[in-house]
Design an enzyme around this catalytic site. Sequence first.
Site, mmCIF file in Angstrom:
data_model
loop_
_atom_site.group_PDB
_atom_site.id
_atom_site.type_symbol
_atom_site.label_atom_id
_atom_site.label_comp_id
_atom_site.label_asym_id
_atom_site.label_seq_id
_atom_site.Cartn_x
_atom_site.Cartn_y
_atom_site.Cartn_z
ATOM 1 C CG ASP A 242 -2.072 -0.970 1.107
ATOM 2 O OD1 ASP A 242 -2.501 -1.337 0.092
ATOM 3 O OD2 ASP A 242 -2.393 -1.345 2.180
ATOM 4 C CG ASP B 116 -6.643 -1.555 -1.541
ATOM 5 O OD1 ASP B 116 -7.126 -2.784 -1.649
ATOM 6 O OD2 ASP B 116 -5.728 -0.919 -0.805
#
Length: 172
Positions: free
Chosen positions: A114, A132
């Site tokens: 991330d 995401d």
Amino acid sequence: MRYYYFWIAAIVFVIDYVTKKIIATQMQINEMISVIGNFFIITSHRNRGAAFGILQEQRIFFIIITVVIVAGIVWYAHINRKSGKGWLLTGLGLVLGGAVGNFLDRALYGEVVDFLMFNFGSYTFPIFNVADMGICIGVACILIDTLLTPGDKKNASQREEKEQNEHEQQPI
């Protein structure tokens, strides 16, 4: 063009893969690069859980669930490919690309890279990645399709009318 949703999935997957590789190879974990002051910061982060860091260390669970979800998306997109439902198929393509992108990270490395961090005053939104974004935007597209599609109201009223007619025609 009936299979354009697979192209959407491929584009999301490739962008996700390339951006994660750049972050993983060019930045140290927890290293930060300010893009827009303290509002938007590229941050090298690893997540061994799901969205917002829930269910940490559940790699096998996520792999199994993702395989089932990806199979379901492919099946559902296939049966709806001729429907002309642009919002639905675009959404399924986005979710598919994001799911496969995060699946690859989990399967190969046991964690997801991330790197997109946003701060809103003192609140820091959970760090996320392109996969995401694909999943969230895809779900929004699917919801829009659900809201815009009249649904089974027409079919339900036709069934009720048919049942009423059948009931009236039966001898007592």
